[in-house]
Write a protein that holds these residues in place. Structure first.
Motif, PDB file in Angstrom:
ATOM      1  N   TRP A  28      19.140 -28.916  -5.801  1.00 32.13           N
ATOM      2  CA  TRP A  28      18.390 -29.739  -6.751  1.00 32.13           C
ATOM      3  C   TRP A  28      17.073 -30.204  -6.135  1.00 32.13           C
ATOM      4  CZ3 TRP A  28      18.067 -29.965 -11.585  1.00 32.13           C
ATOM      5  CH2 TRP A  28      19.161 -29.929 -12.425  1.00 32.13           C
ATOM      6  N   VAL A  29      17.138 -30.625  -4.877  1.00 26.29           N
ATOM      7  CA  VAL A  29      15.928 -31.073  -4.188  1.00 26.29           C
ATOM      8  C   VAL A  29      14.916 -29.928  -4.129  1.00 26.29           C
ATOM      9  CG1 VAL A  29      15.011 -31.872  -1.972  1.00 26.29           C
ATOM     10  CG2 VAL A  29      17.125 -32.851  -2.874  1.00 26.29           C
ATOM     11  N   ALA A  30      15.397 -28.725  -3.828  1.00 26.20           N
ATOM     12  CA  ALA A  30      14.508 -27.566  -3.766  1.00 26.20           C
ATOM     13  C   ALA A  30      13.890 -27.268  -5.128  1.00 26.20           C
ATOM     14  CB  ALA A  30      15.269 -26.346  -3.243  1.00 26.20           C
ATOM     15  N   VAL A  31      14.670 -27.423  -6.198  1.00 23.05           N
ATOM     16  CA  VAL A  31      14.145 -27.195  -7.550  1.00 23.05           C
ATOM     17  C   VAL A  31      13.033 -28.201  -7.841  1.00 23.05           C
ATOM     18  CG1 VAL A  31      14.691 -27.378 -10.017  1.00 23.05           C
ATOM     19  CG2 VAL A  31      16.217 -26.105  -8.486  1.00 23.05           C
ATOM     20  N   GLU A  32      13.278 -29.474  -7.546  1.00 24.22           N
ATOM     21  CA  GLU A  32      12.252 -30.491  -7.810  1.00 24.22           C
ATOM     22  C   GLU A  32      11.011 -30.270  -6.952  1.00 24.22           C
ATOM     23  OE1 GLU A  32      14.170 -34.291  -7.468  1.00 24.22           O
ATOM     24  OE2 GLU A  32      15.179 -34.081  -9.392  1.00 24.22           O
ATOM     25  N   THR A  33      11.198 -29.869  -5.703  1.00 19.98           N
ATOM     26  CA  THR A  33      10.048 -29.561  -4.848  1.00 19.98           C
ATOM     27  C   THR A  33       9.264 -28.393  -5.423  1.00 19.98           C
ATOM     28  OG1 THR A  33      11.233 -30.365  -2.904  1.00 19.98           O
ATOM     29  CG2 THR A  33       9.352 -28.917  -2.503  1.00 19.98           C
ATOM     30  N   GLY A  34       9.981 -27.383  -5.890  1.00 17.14           N
ATOM     31  CA  GLY A  34       9.331 -26.232  -6.517  1.00 17.14           C
ATOM     32  C   GLY A  34       8.564 -26.621  -7.768  1.00 17.14           C
ATOM     33  N   LEU A  35       9.156 -27.519  -8.573  1.00 18.16           N
ATOM     34  CA  LEU A  35       8.448 -28.010  -9.756  1.00 18.16           C
ATOM     35  C   LEU A  35       7.141 -28.696  -9.359  1.00 18.16           C
ATOM     36  CD1 LEU A  35      11.279 -29.506 -11.991  1.00 18.16           C
ATOM     37  CD2 LEU A  35       9.835 -27.538 -12.514  1.00 18.16           C
ATOM     38  N   GLY A  36       7.205 -29.479  -8.307  1.00 24.94           N
ATOM     39  CA  GLY A  36       5.995 -30.147  -7.821  1.00 24.94           C
ATOM     40  C   GLY A  36       4.930 -29.147  -7.416  1.00 24.94           C
ATOM     41  N   ASP A  37       5.345 -28.066  -6.751  1.00 26.77           N
ATOM     42  CA  ASP A  37       4.393 -27.011  -6.362  1.00 26.77           C
ATOM     43  C   ASP A  37       3.784 -26.333  -7.591  1.00 26.77           C
ATOM     44  OD1 ASP A  37       5.029 -27.607  -3.734  1.00 26.77           O
ATOM     45  OD2 ASP A  37       6.362 -25.875  -3.473  1.00 26.77           O
ATOM     46  N   VAL A  38       4.619 -26.082  -8.604  1.00 22.62           N
ATOM     47  CA  VAL A  38       4.126 -25.462  -9.836  1.00 22.62           C
ATOM     48  C   VAL A  38       3.121 -26.391 -10.525  1.00 22.62           C
ATOM     49  CG1 VAL A  38       4.802 -24.747 -12.181  1.00 22.62           C
ATOM     50  CG2 VAL A  38       6.138 -24.000 -10.197  1.00 22.62           C
ATOM     51  N   HIS A  39       3.441 -27.675 -10.607  1.00 26.00           N
ATOM     52  CA  HIS A  39       2.526 -28.629 -11.246  1.00 26.00           C
ATOM     53  C   HIS A  39       1.194 -28.685 -10.502  1.00 26.00           C
ATOM     54  CE1 HIS A  39       5.894 -29.618 -13.633  1.00 26.00           C
ATOM     55  NE2 HIS A  39       6.396 -30.579 -12.888  1.00 26.00           N
ATOM     56  N   ALA A  40       1.240 -28.712  -9.172  1.00 26.15           N
ATOM     57  CA  ALA A  40       0.006 -28.768  -8.377  1.00 26.15           C
ATOM     58  C   ALA A  40      -0.836 -27.514  -8.591  1.00 26.15           C
ATOM     59  CB  ALA A  40       0.343 -28.945  -6.902  1.00 26.15           C
ATOM     60  N   THR A  41      -0.188 -26.353  -8.597  1.00 24.44           N
ATOM     61  CA  THR A  41      -0.913 -25.097  -8.805  1.00 24.44           C
ATOM     62  C   THR A  41      -1.514 -25.053 -10.202  1.00 24.44           C
ATOM     63  OG1 THR A  41       0.545 -23.941  -7.267  1.00 24.44           O
ATOM     64  CG2 THR A  41      -0.686 -22.575  -8.818  1.00 24.44           C
ATOM     65  N   ALA A  42      -0.735 -25.465 -11.207  1.00 25.96           N
ATOM     66  CA  ALA A  42      -1.243 -25.463 -12.579  1.00 25.96           C
ATOM     67  C   ALA A  42      -2.436 -26.404 -12.728  1.00 25.96           C
ATOM     68  CB  ALA A  42      -0.131 -25.858 -13.548  1.00 25.96           C
ATOM     69  N   LEU A  43      -2.372 -27.567 -12.101  1.00 24.29           N
ATOM     70  CA  LEU A  43      -3.487 -28.511 -12.188  1.00 24.29           C
ATOM     71  C   LEU A  43      -4.720 -27.954 -11.475  1.00 24.29           C
ATOM     72  CD1 LEU A  43      -4.075 -31.254 -13.461  1.00 24.29           C
ATOM     73  CD2 LEU A  43      -3.435 -32.314 -11.292  1.00 24.29           C
ATOM     74  N   ASP A  44      -4.531 -27.288 -10.339  1.00 22.83           N
ATOM     75  CA  ASP A  44      -5.656 -26.654  -9.640  1.00 22.83           C
ATOM     76  C   ASP A  44      -6.303 -25.566 -10.496  1.00 22.83           C
ATOM     77  OD1 ASP A  44      -5.352 -28.267  -7.433  1.00 22.83           O
ATOM     78  OD2 ASP A  44      -4.254 -26.771  -6.246  1.00 22.83           O
ATOM     79  N   LEU A  45      -5.467 -24.745 -11.143  1.00 17.76           N
ATOM     80  CA  LEU A  45      -5.999 -23.690 -12.013  1.00 17.76           C
ATOM     81  C   LEU A  45      -6.722 -24.287 -13.212  1.00 17.76           C
ATOM     82  CD1 LEU A  45      -3.003 -21.174 -11.941  1.00 17.76           C
ATOM     83  CD2 LEU A  45      -5.257 -20.891 -10.849  1.00 17.76           C
ATOM     84  N   LEU A  46      -6.166 -25.344 -13.775  1.00 17.69           N
ATOM     85  CA  LEU A  46      -6.817 -26.007 -14.899  1.00 17.69           C
ATOM     86  C   LEU A  46      -8.166 -26.580 -14.473  1.00 17.69           C
ATOM     87  CD1 LEU A  46      -6.646 -26.956 -17.859  1.00 17.69           C
ATOM     88  CD2 LEU A  46      -5.534 -29.044 -17.008  1.00 17.69           C
ATOM     89  N   ASP A  47      -8.238 -27.090 -13.272  1.00 20.69           N
ATOM     90  CA  ASP A  47      -9.485 -27.655 -12.760  1.00 20.69           C
ATOM     91  C   ASP A  47     -10.595 -26.603 -12.691  1.00 20.69           C
ATOM     92  OD1 ASP A  47     -11.039 -29.806 -11.760  1.00 20.69           O
ATOM     93  OD2 ASP A  47     -10.758 -29.034  -9.718  1.00 20.69           O
ATOM     94  N   ARG A  48     -10.219 -25.356 -12.490  1.00 22.56           N
ATOM     95  CA  ARG A  48     -11.219 -24.271 -12.420  1.00 22.56           C
ATOM     96  C   ARG A  48     -11.779 -23.914 -13.799  1.00 22.56           C
ATOM     97  NH1 ARG A  48      -7.850 -20.274  -8.430  1.00 22.56           N
ATOM     98  NH2 ARG A  48      -7.632 -21.785  -6.758  1.00 22.56           N
ATOM     99  N   VAL A  49     -10.944 -24.008 -14.838  1.00 23.09           N
ATOM    100  CA  VAL A  49     -11.392 -23.587 -16.166  1.00 23.09           C
ATOM    101  C   VAL A  49     -11.747 -24.752 -17.083  1.00 23.09           C
ATOM    102  CG1 VAL A  49     -10.156 -21.392 -16.088  1.00 23.09           C
ATOM    103  CG2 VAL A  49      -9.027 -23.397 -17.040  1.00 23.09           C
ATOM    104  N   ALA A  50     -11.132 -25.904 -16.858  1.00 26.05           N
ATOM    105  CA  ALA A  50     -11.397 -27.078 -17.698  1.00 26.05           C
ATOM    106  C   ALA A  50     -11.355 -28.321 -16.818  1.00 26.05           C
ATOM    107  CB  ALA A  50     -10.379 -27.162 -18.830  1.00 26.05           C
ATOM    108  N   PRO A  51     -12.385 -28.491 -15.979  1.00 23.20           N
ATOM    109  CA  PRO A  51     -12.358 -29.607 -15.033  1.00 23.20           C
ATOM    110  C   PRO A  51     -12.260 -30.981 -15.695  1.00 23.20           C
ATOM    111  CG  PRO A  51     -14.495 -28.482 -14.990  1.00 23.20           C
ATOM    112  CD  PRO A  51     -13.588 -27.684 -15.861  1.00 23.20           C
ATOM    113  N   ASP A  52     -12.836 -31.133 -16.876  1.00 24.27           N
ATOM    114  CA  ASP A  52     -12.740 -32.430 -17.559  1.00 24.27           C
ATOM    115  C   ASP A  52     -11.297 -32.740 -17.944  1.00 24.27           C
ATOM    116  OD1 ASP A  52     -15.449 -32.732 -17.294  1.00 24.27           O
ATOM    117  OD2 ASP A  52     -15.916 -32.120 -19.357  1.00 24.27           O
ATOM    118  N   ARG A  53     -10.588 -31.728 -18.429  1.00 26.94           N
ATOM    119  CA  ARG A  53      -9.171 -31.922 -18.816  1.00 26.94           C
ATOM    120  C   ARG A  53      -8.326 -32.218 -17.590  1.00 26.94           C
ATOM    121  NH1 ARG A  53      -5.351 -33.985 -21.470  1.00 26.94           N
ATOM    122  NH2 ARG A  53      -3.566 -32.690 -21.936  1.00 26.94           N
ATOM    123  N   ALA A  54      -8.560 -31.506 -16.497  1.00 29.02           N
ATOM    124  CA  ALA A  54      -7.800 -31.747 -15.261  1.00 29.02           C
ATOM    125  C   ALA A  54      -8.065 -33.153 -14.741  1.00 29.02           C
ATOM    126  CB  ALA A  54      -8.159 -30.709 -14.202  1.00 29.02           C
ATOM    127  N   ALA A  55      -9.320 -33.590 -14.810  1.00 24.82           N
ATOM    128  CA  ALA A  55      -9.655 -34.938 -14.355  1.00 24.82           C
ATOM    129  C   ALA A  55      -8.984 -35.993 -15.232  1.00 24.82           C
ATOM    130  CB  ALA A  55     -11.169 -35.133 -14.361  1.00 24.82           C
TER     131      ALA A  55
END
Length: 193
Positions: A28-55
């Motif tokens: 379970w801990v690994a799943v939650e850690t993985g979710l955190g990694d996915v969220h961070a990556t998604a936010l980084d990608l969003l920042d590249r295409v829609a920086p205002d939305r990411a902010a």
């Protein structure tokens, strides 16, 4: 080859709960850690295409803590009867409200009290938020099932703003009756209405 990709519908809650029970605590801990990694990556990608939305997503984060009973059928299920006599599982979920994504979750049975693990659930939810999201304003919104001093203290100690619902019980009304008329402060950022 070359098959068209089609979306796969989400799992039924009872199927998801059954599969979740197969995971050990470390998994379970690994799943939650993985979710955190996915969220961070998604936010980084969003920042590249829609920086205002990411902010905007990083500026104000609401963690919505909620629990609900999921009624199941079959006497072999590893659940318990709730106060209404229903055989239920009881997921405790912390969601990033603005993104509608789960940050952390516990799966209990119909007798589990969400208050007992609410501070831990909050800590795990905060740990899975991307760093940029924790730099902004973070709030917790919890229903009355989480009305507990330990959750309020966890919010205070981590610098998180919070609103926790409370059931309208006789002892609460007695406490409220003891507050002087000039002892109230207007809610922040709320208009009369």
């Amino acid at each position: 080859m070359g098959q068209v990709l089609t979306p796969v519908p989400g799992l039924a809650s009872t199927t998801a709960a059954g599969l979740a029970r197969r995971l050990a605590e470390g998994q379970w801990v690994a799943v939650e850690t993985g979710l955190g990694d996915v969220h961070a990556t998604a936010l980084d990608l969003l920042d590249r295409v829609a920086p205002d939305r990411a902010a905007a997503l990083s500026a104000e984060v609401t963690i919505d803590m909620d629990t609900t009973d999921v009624e199941v059928y079959g006497r072999l299920k590893q659940v318990a009867f709730n106060h209404q006599g229903q055989r239920v599982g009881r997921p405790h979920v912390a969601l990033w409200a603005e993104c509608s994504v789960a940050l952390a979750a516990d799966l209990g049975d119909g007798r589990d009290d969400p208050r007992a693990s609410s501070a831990d659930l909050l800590g795990r939810a905060l740990a899975t938020l991307p760093t940029s999201a924790t730099a902004g304003r973070v709030r917790v919104r919890a229903d009355a099932g989480y009305f507990a001093g330990q959750l309020a203290r966890a919010c205070l100690f981590t610098g998180v703003e919070f609103a926790i619902g409370a059931r309208r019980t006789a002892p609460l009304w007695r406490i409220l009756d003891g507050v002087a008329a000039d002892g109230w402060t207007d809610a922040v950022d709320m208009t009369d209405g």
